[in-house]
Design an enzyme around this catalytic site. Structure first.
Site, PDB file in Angstrom:
ATOM      1  N   HIS A 159      -4.351  -6.177 -15.045  1.00  0.00           N
ATOM      2  CA  HIS A 159      -4.904  -7.173 -15.305  1.00  0.00           C
ATOM      3  C   HIS A 159      -5.354  -7.933 -14.115  1.00  0.00           C
ATOM      4  O   HIS A 159      -4.794  -7.694 -13.120  1.00  0.00           O
ATOM      5  CB  HIS A 159      -4.291  -7.935 -16.359  1.00  0.00           C
ATOM      6  N   THR A 213       7.373  -1.612  -3.742  1.00  0.00           N
ATOM      7  CA  THR A 213       6.150  -2.298  -3.366  1.00  0.00           C
ATOM      8  C   THR A 213       5.653  -2.097  -1.844  1.00  0.00           C
ATOM      9  O   THR A 213       4.555  -2.383  -1.856  1.00  0.00           O
ATOM     10  CB  THR A 213       6.707  -3.676  -3.264  1.00  0.00           C
ATOM     11  N   LYS A 214       6.294  -1.153  -1.092  1.00  0.00           N
ATOM     12  CA  LYS A 214       5.641  -0.918   0.217  1.00  0.00           C
ATOM     13  C   LYS A 214       5.855   0.379   0.608  1.00  0.00           C
ATOM     14  O   LYS A 214       6.902   1.190   0.109  1.00  0.00           O
ATOM     15  CB  LYS A 214       5.944  -1.916   1.141  1.00  0.00           C
ATOM     16  N   ARG A 228      14.285  -1.405  -0.918  1.00  0.00           N
ATOM     17  CA  ARG A 228      14.477  -1.513   0.810  1.00  0.00           C
ATOM     18  C   ARG A 228      15.345  -0.490   1.426  1.00  0.00           C
ATOM     19  O   ARG A 228      16.116   0.235   0.416  1.00  0.00           O
ATOM     20  CB  ARG A 228      15.375  -2.818   0.915  1.00  0.00           C
ATOM     21  N   LYS A 231      19.512   3.830   3.533  1.00  0.00           N
ATOM     22  CA  LYS A 231      19.872   4.905   4.337  1.00  0.00           C
ATOM     23  C   LYS A 231      18.880   5.464   5.079  1.00  0.00           C
ATOM     24  O   LYS A 231      17.944   6.031   4.205  1.00  0.00           O
ATOM     25  CB  LYS A 231      20.935   5.721   3.488  1.00  0.00           C
TER      26      LYS A 231
END
Length: 244
Positions: A159, A213-214, A228, A231
């Site tokens: 949306h 998200t990245k 994140r 390892k």
């Protein structure tokens, strides 16, 4: 009728408390399994499972798989699925060889910006039950990937961010769509979420329930929300993962 049900649920007073206990006993009622009838129920269970397996496989061969394959641009040899995919919208689906769709998955195409979004699934990739893939432009999944159950992959938000646009039912903007690319030999744990504009490098692992998200570099293990790197895998670990 509703008032009576509420009185039974609350069990107020001696009478309604007795009614509640009686209702509970009815709900819990079942044929007891004892040494005398246990072998019978064991055989009946095997018959039940066998019939279910047979019926589902017949449906897969003559109904589920042909219906889904008819909606794909290309399907490689030895493709296998178990239940009919819940498919929304129109898009180009390209499936490699030896791909396995376990259980029932969801694929949704958003056609408000691009006419024919593309979903590619590489050779020998496995998708677990209840995976959801939402495509507005392009989602690419590489070869030999293991994607566990409940994973969500999407290349758009769903949306507009502006509340007035959402209120007025406005479509998403082209600028809000960013493709997703998942490399080869990637393992994505159960219920992980892969968001728009992300790239997951070859041989990387996404822990269960993580939110990516990245970009994830190759040979990395990521976890958390947002995910994140926890390892970096060495040569021996990469070899053992590949051998498995």
């Amino acid at each position: 009728m509703f008032d009576i049900l509420m009185k039974i649920r609350r069990g107020e007073g001696r009478f309604w408390s007795m009614v509640k206990q009686f209702a509970k006993s009815i709900v819990r009622l079942h044929v007891p399994v004892v040494p005398l009838n246990k072998p019978i129920f064991s055989v009946l269970y095997l018959i039940h499972v066998g019939i279910r397996f047979l019926v589902l496989n017949i449906l897969r061969v003559v109904w589920f798989q042909p219906l889904f394959s008819s909606q794909c641009v290309a399907v490689g040899p030895n493709f296998r699925m178990e239940q009919l995919v819940f498919l929304q919208g129109l898009g180009r689906i390209i499936i490699g060889s030896d791909v396995h769709l376990s259980g029932k998955s969801n694929i949704g195409f958003c056609n408000s910006v691009f006419e024919r979004p593309v979903l590619e699934i590489g050779n020998s990739t496995f998708l677990g039950h209840d995976c959801s893939i939402y495509v507005a432009q392009s989602v690419h999944i590489g070869r030999n990937c293991l994607i566990a159950g409940g994973v969500i992959i999407r290349d758009y938000d769903g949306h507009p961010l502006d509340y007035l646009s959402r209120r007025n039912g406005m479509p998403i903007l082209k600028s809000s769509i960013k493709t997703v690319s998942i490399g080869d030999d990637v393992w994505i744990g159960a219920r992980a979420v892969i968001l728009k504009g992300t790239s997951i490098g070859n041989r990387s692992i996404v822990a269960a329930s993580s939110v990516v998200t990245k970009d994830v570099p190759p040979d990395s293990i990521v976890a958390g929300n947002p995910a994140r790197i926890v390892k970096k895998m060495g040569a021996s670990e990469k070899t053992s993962c590949h051998d498995d």
